[in-house]
Design a protein around this motif. Structure first.
Motif, PDB file in Angstrom:
ATOM      1  N   UNK A  61      -7.197  -1.056  -4.959  1.00  0.00           N
ATOM      2  CA  UNK A  61      -6.297   0.264  -5.035  1.00  0.00           C
ATOM      3  C   UNK A  61      -4.995  -0.141  -4.363  1.00  0.00           C
ATOM      4  N   UNK A  62      -4.199   0.755  -4.560  1.00  0.00           N
ATOM      5  CA  UNK A  62      -2.854   0.812  -4.009  1.00  0.00           C
ATOM      6  C   UNK A  62      -2.904   1.997  -3.196  1.00  0.00           C
ATOM      7  N   UNK A  63      -2.572   1.939  -1.754  1.00  0.00           N
ATOM      8  CA  UNK A  63      -2.712   3.184  -0.902  1.00  0.00           C
ATOM      9  C   UNK A  63      -1.481   3.503  -0.162  1.00  0.00           C
ATOM     10  N   UNK A  64      -1.021   4.580  -0.017  1.00  0.00           N
ATOM     11  CA  UNK A  64       0.188   4.899   0.845  1.00  0.00           C
ATOM     12  C   UNK A  64      -0.292   6.000   1.692  1.00  0.00           C
ATOM     13  N   UNK A  65       0.116   5.999   3.139  1.00  0.00           N
ATOM     14  CA  UNK A  65      -0.139   7.052   3.661  1.00  0.00           C
ATOM     15  C   UNK A  65       0.846   8.247   3.434  1.00  0.00           C
ATOM     16  N   UNK A  66       0.265   9.655   3.583  1.00  0.00           N
ATOM     17  CA  UNK A  66       1.195  10.548   3.313  1.00  0.00           C
ATOM     18  C   UNK A  66       1.035  11.685   4.296  1.00  0.00           C
ATOM     19  N   UNK A  67       2.001  12.412   4.815  1.00  0.00           N
ATOM     20  CA  UNK A  67       2.141  13.176   6.088  1.00  0.00           C
ATOM     21  C   UNK A  67       1.847  14.701   5.679  1.00  0.00           C
ATOM     22  N   UNK A  68       0.887  15.184   6.092  1.00  0.00           N
ATOM     23  CA  UNK A  68       0.293  16.586   5.825  1.00  0.00           C
ATOM     24  C   UNK A  68       1.386  17.431   6.295  1.00  0.00           C
ATOM     25  N   UNK A  69       2.071  17.254   7.254  1.00  0.00           N
ATOM     26  CA  UNK A  69       3.103  17.948   8.036  1.00  0.00           C
ATOM     27  C   UNK A  69       4.592  17.572   7.326  1.00  0.00           C
ATOM     28  N   UNK A  70       4.720  16.707   6.560  1.00  0.00           N
ATOM     29  CA  UNK A  70       5.832  16.292   5.867  1.00  0.00           C
ATOM     30  C   UNK A  70       6.762  15.511   6.942  1.00  0.00           C
ATOM     31  N   UNK A  71       6.311  14.905   7.852  1.00  0.00           N
ATOM     32  CA  UNK A  71       6.913  14.033   8.836  1.00  0.00           C
ATOM     33  C   UNK A  71       7.543  12.798   8.412  1.00  0.00           C
ATOM     34  N   UNK A  72       7.042  12.356   7.251  1.00  0.00           N
ATOM     35  CA  UNK A  72       7.494  11.094   6.448  1.00  0.00           C
ATOM     36  C   UNK A  72       7.174  11.119   5.015  1.00  0.00           C
ATOM     37  N   UNK A  73       7.984   9.984   4.308  1.00  0.00           N
ATOM     38  CA  UNK A  73       7.675  10.124   2.914  1.00  0.00           C
ATOM     39  C   UNK A  73       8.002  11.591   2.039  1.00  0.00           C
ATOM     40  N   UNK A  74       8.978  12.138   2.632  1.00  0.00           N
ATOM     41  CA  UNK A  74       9.616  13.422   2.047  1.00  0.00           C
ATOM     42  C   UNK A  74       8.636  14.547   2.178  1.00  0.00           C
ATOM     43  N   UNK A  75       7.223  14.442   1.645  1.00  0.00           N
ATOM     44  CA  UNK A  75       6.383  15.421   1.458  1.00  0.00           C
ATOM     45  C   UNK A  75       4.828  15.067   1.489  1.00  0.00           C
ATOM     46  N   UNK A  76       3.910  15.873   1.343  1.00  0.00           N
ATOM     47  CA  UNK A  76       2.518  15.610   1.390  1.00  0.00           C
ATOM     48  C   UNK A  76       2.323  15.301  -0.066  1.00  0.00           C
ATOM     49  N   UNK A  77       1.547  14.146  -0.416  1.00  0.00           N
ATOM     50  CA  UNK A  77       1.354  13.679  -1.829  1.00  0.00           C
ATOM     51  C   UNK A  77       0.197  14.854  -2.273  1.00  0.00           C
ATOM     52  N   UNK A  78       0.583  14.930  -3.611  1.00  0.00           N
ATOM     53  CA  UNK A  78      -0.543  15.735  -4.281  1.00  0.00           C
ATOM     54  C   UNK A  78      -0.769  14.683  -5.749  1.00  0.00           C
ATOM     55  N   UNK A  79      -1.877  15.277  -6.218  1.00  0.00           N
ATOM     56  CA  UNK A  79      -2.330  14.632  -7.471  1.00  0.00           C
ATOM     57  C   UNK A  79      -1.170  14.899  -8.519  1.00  0.00           C
ATOM     58  N   UNK A  80      -0.997  13.620  -9.181  1.00  0.00           N
ATOM     59  CA  UNK A  80      -0.036  13.686 -10.183  1.00  0.00           C
ATOM     60  C   UNK A  80       1.259  13.641  -9.688  1.00  0.00           C
ATOM     61  N   UNK A  81       1.502  13.588  -8.425  1.00  0.00           N
ATOM     62  CA  UNK A  81       3.119  13.178  -7.924  1.00  0.00           C
ATOM     63  C   UNK A  81       3.541  11.799  -8.250  1.00  0.00           C
ATOM     64  N   UNK A  82       4.830  11.330  -8.018  1.00  0.00           N
ATOM     65  CA  UNK A  82       5.024  10.148  -8.153  1.00  0.00           C
ATOM     66  C   UNK A  82       5.456   9.381  -6.723  1.00  0.00           C
ATOM     67  N   UNK A  83       5.058   8.223  -6.581  1.00  0.00           N
ATOM     68  CA  UNK A  83       5.486   7.688  -5.262  1.00  0.00           C
ATOM     69  C   UNK A  83       6.447   6.608  -5.720  1.00  0.00           C
ATOM     70  N   UNK A  84       7.804   6.631  -5.134  1.00  0.00           N
ATOM     71  CA  UNK A  84       8.846   5.994  -5.339  1.00  0.00           C
ATOM     72  C   UNK A  84       9.127   4.910  -4.308  1.00  0.00           C
ATOM     73  N   UNK A  85       8.862   3.555  -4.756  1.00  0.00           N
ATOM     74  CA  UNK A  85       8.713   2.691  -3.468  1.00  0.00           C
ATOM     75  C   UNK A  85      10.051   2.079  -3.057  1.00  0.00           C
ATOM     76  N   UNK A  86      11.150   2.532  -3.972  1.00  0.00           N
ATOM     77  CA  UNK A  86      12.561   2.195  -3.404  1.00  0.00           C
ATOM     78  C   UNK A  86      12.962   3.150  -2.516  1.00  0.00           C
ATOM     79  N   UNK A  87      12.647   4.417  -2.751  1.00  0.00           N
ATOM     80  CA  UNK A  87      12.861   5.403  -1.771  1.00  0.00           C
ATOM     81  C   UNK A  87      11.850   5.837  -0.454  1.00  0.00           C
TER      82      UNK A  87
END
Length: 163
Positions: free
Chosen positions: A54-80
């Motif tokens: 799989x492809x995995x990216x860490x997400x921040x529960x406190x929104x400290x990085x990668x803009x916001x906490x990831x949720x099912x159906x959200x999009x990961x933008x690799x450029x941003x």
């Protein structure tokens, strides 16, 4: 605890385009002993090994990085390098903060103007109306309109006008 989003490459899930996106399939929690620090490659590698690919990216529960906490159906933008909400309507675009914005500003009049409102407008976006006439898009009904076919109102930029 660290949180990781599993991504799947899919054709635009909104159907607005034929672009491919990395879409969040699930979010898992991993013990801090498996992740040396935030956004460290070892955490993603641990997820790949433990979940067998799989492809995995860490997400921040406190929104400290990668803009916001990831949720099912959200999009990961690799450029941003950010998790973004799916585009809600074809006519909406991202602003400078990477939040989706309607092409027409949200209405300012939302209730009857009294200190204790007797009713308020139930406001929604109608992309079909916007595509037909780019001066329209926001529509509403009054919360106290109990008729079988409630009156629809269109926002003209300063006031609500009945259809």
């Amino acid at each position: 605890m660290a949180h990781f989003a599993e991504l799947k490459t899919k054709v635009d899930p909104t159907g607005f385009t034929t672009d491919t996106h990395q879409v969040v399939e699930r979010v898992v929690v991993v013990g801090n002993d498996c992740v040396p620090s935030d956004m460290h490659q070892d955490g993603e590698t641990w997820c790949i090994n433990f979940f067998k690919g799989g492809i995995w990216k860490q997400t921040s529960y406190n929104h400290n990085f990668r803009k916001q906490y990831a949720g099912i159906g959200m999009i990961y933008d690799p450029v941003k390098d950010k998790f973004l909400a799916q585009q809600p309507h074809a006519s909406w675009s991202l602003d400078s903060n990477d939040d989706w914005q309607a092409p027409i500003t949200y209405p300012t009049v939302i209730d009857d103007g009294q200190e204790t409102p007797e009713w308020f407008y139930v406001i929604s976006w109608n992309d079909t109306k916007y595509q037909a006439d780019n001066t329209k898009g926001w529509e509403a009904t009054k919360s106290n309109d109990e008729s079988e076919t409630p009156t629809k109102y269109n926002w003209n930029g300063t006031a609500w006008v009945s259809e």
